[in-house]
Design a protein around this motif. Structure first.
Motif, PDB file in Angstrom:
ATOM      1  N   ALA A 187       0.894  -1.086   0.050  1.00 38.21           N
ATOM      2  CA  ALA A 187       0.082   0.080   0.007  1.00 38.21           C
ATOM      3  C   ALA A 187       0.682   1.124   0.078  1.00 38.21           C
ATOM      4  O   ALA A 187       0.504   2.238  -0.742  1.00 38.21           O
ATOM      5  CB  ALA A 187      -0.887   0.017   1.308  1.00 38.21           C
ATOM      6  N   GLY A 188       2.146   1.130   0.801  1.00 36.62           N
ATOM      7  CA  GLY A 188       2.879   2.270   0.768  1.00 36.62           C
ATOM      8  C   GLY A 188       3.603   2.591  -0.610  1.00 36.62           C
ATOM      9  O   GLY A 188       3.763   3.814  -0.723  1.00 36.62           O
ATOM     10  N   TYR A 191       0.991   4.082  -2.743  1.00 39.77           N
ATOM     11  CA  TYR A 191       0.891   5.523  -2.468  1.00 39.77           C
ATOM     12  C   TYR A 191       1.885   6.577  -2.957  1.00 39.77           C
ATOM     13  O   TYR A 191       1.688   7.629  -3.478  1.00 39.77           O
ATOM     14  CB  TYR A 191       0.427   5.528  -0.661  1.00 39.77           C
ATOM     15  N   LYS A 192       3.091   6.078  -2.715  1.00 33.52           N
ATOM     16  CA  LYS A 192       4.250   6.829  -3.268  1.00 33.52           C
ATOM     17  C   LYS A 192       4.217   6.754  -5.025  1.00 33.52           C
ATOM     18  O   LYS A 192       4.552   8.014  -5.503  1.00 33.52           O
ATOM     19  CB  LYS A 192       5.612   5.981  -2.987  1.00 33.52           C
ATOM     20  N   VAL A 194       1.237   6.706  -6.736  1.00 32.24           N
ATOM     21  CA  VAL A 194       0.297   7.531  -7.114  1.00 32.24           C
ATOM     22  C   VAL A 194       0.927   9.173  -6.920  1.00 32.24           C
ATOM     23  O   VAL A 194       0.470  10.056  -7.666  1.00 32.24           O
ATOM     24  CB  VAL A 194      -0.725   7.322  -6.467  1.00 32.24           C
ATOM     25  N   SER A 195       1.555   9.314  -5.737  1.00 30.12           N
ATOM     26  CA  SER A 195       1.773  10.710  -5.418  1.00 30.12           C
ATOM     27  C   SER A 195       2.963  11.322  -6.271  1.00 30.12           C
ATOM     28  O   SER A 195       2.851  12.541  -6.552  1.00 30.12           O
ATOM     29  CB  SER A 195       2.323  10.499  -3.887  1.00 30.12           C
TER      30      SER A 195
END
Length: 197
Positions: A187-188, A191-192, A194-195
């Motif tokens: 998940a991390g 998220y990275k 996508v960011s």
């Protein structure tokens, strides 16, 4: 509680048939066992055991005390219920914690003596450890047999089954922990990614 040390059968019967055991006192014994274990690991004589105190973590002691007792209690109650065990979880917890009293005494005495006696006199420390361990084993056997109203051979069989059940539970807990860790890592990473975009 102290009657269980001197008269294990009578103490276990008081817990089983007269509901005289105290879960609060049992928890106090467990807390004292944890404290005694930590103190023993930190302050044990350097001639007998050397540990790096800067890297010491009491989390492992917490697992070896609270973790094992609670796991034993839950698995014991769960499995013995399937095999006509008469005791409830509270009674199993009480007799298990009461059986730790000799281990508390052993931890205190051996820690003190390890800082006084030289290694040539270490037989005294070994003798105290063995006697207290034997007393704990006797109290635990008598307590569980009385609480569940098991015979000796059924108790031995159930103990083997319970230990196997505990190993399975530890394996499952570790697998869940690893899977959750991988899930959070995944998940991390998402998220990275996508960011960044």
């Amino acid at each position: 509680m102290f009657n269980s040390v001197v008269h294990p059968f009578e103490g276990a019967q008081q817990v089983r048939y007269y509901n005289k055991g105290s879960a609060k006192l049992a928890t106090l014994v467990l807390v004292l066992y944890f404290i005694a274990t930590v103190c023993s690991e930190i302050y044990y004589g350097f001639m007998y055991r050397m540990i790096d105190k800067s890297n010491y973590s009491s989390a492992f002691s917490l697992i070896r005390t609270f973790g094992i007792v609670l796991l034993w209690t839950v698995v014991n109650w769960g499995l013995t219920t399937l095999f006509q065990g008469k005791g409830n979880m509270k009674q199993v917890y009480i007799v298990t914690c009461y059986a730790l009293i000799p281990q508390i005494v052993s931890a205190i005495l051996t820690t003190i003596l390890s800082n006084v006696l030289v290694p040539e006199e270490g037989l005294v420390i070994t003798a105290i450890s063995v006697v207290c361990l034997a007393l704990t084993a006797i109290m635990l056997c008598v307590g569980i047999m009385t609480v569940h109203e098991f015979g000796f051979f059924k108790f031995i069989t159930m103990t083997i089954v319970i230990i196997l059940g505990m190993l399975v539970c530890v394996f499952v807990i570790m697998m869940v922990f690893v899977l959750l860790q991988q899930l959070f890592t995944f998940a991390g990473t998402i998220y990275k990614e996508v960011s960044y975009r």
